[in-house]
Design a protein around this motif. Structure first.
Motif: not given
Length: 88
Positions: A33-58
Motif C-alpha cells: 500500500r505504501k508503494v501504491e500511495e507513492a505511485i499515486s502521488s506521483g513522487d518517483k523517489t518515494a515510490a522507488v524507495e518504498a519499492l526497495r523496502v517492500a520487495q524483500p518483505e514480499i
C-alpha cells in the motif's frame, strides 16, 4: 472437533500459526500500500524507495510460506513496472 490428544495439539498449533501468518500477510499488504500511495502521488523517489523496502518483505512471505513464489514475483514485477512508468 478434535478428539485425540494429537489432533487437539494440532488444532492449537494451527490457531497460533494462523495468527502469525495473518500478521505477516497484513504487514506485506501495508508495504504494498505504501508503494501504491507513492505511485499515486506521483513522487518517483518515494515510490522507488518504498519499492526497495517492500520487495524483500514480499519475498520474505514466500520463505515463510504465506504466499506462493509466483504470486510474490508477480506483485513485485507489477509494482516495479508501475514505478518505472512514473519517469516516462
Amino acid at each position: 472437533m478434535a478428539n485425540s490428544p494429537s489432533s487437539k495439539k494440532r488444532a492449537r498449533q494451527t490457531e497460533r500459526r494462523t495468527e502469525v501468518n495473518k500478521a505477516r500477510r497484513s504487514r506485506i499488504r501495508t508495504f504494498i500500500r505504501k508503494v501504491e500511495e507513492a505511485i499515486s502521488s506521483g513522487d518517483k523517489t518515494a515510490a522507488v524507495e518504498a519499492l526497495r523496502v517492500a520487495q524483500p518483505e514480499i519475498m520474505r512471505g514466500v520463505t515463510k510460506g504465506v504466499t506462493h513464489k509466483n504470486t510474490a514475483s508477480r506483485k513485485v514485477s507489477r509494482l516495479a513496472g508501475r514505478v518505472k512508468a512514473l519517469s516516462a
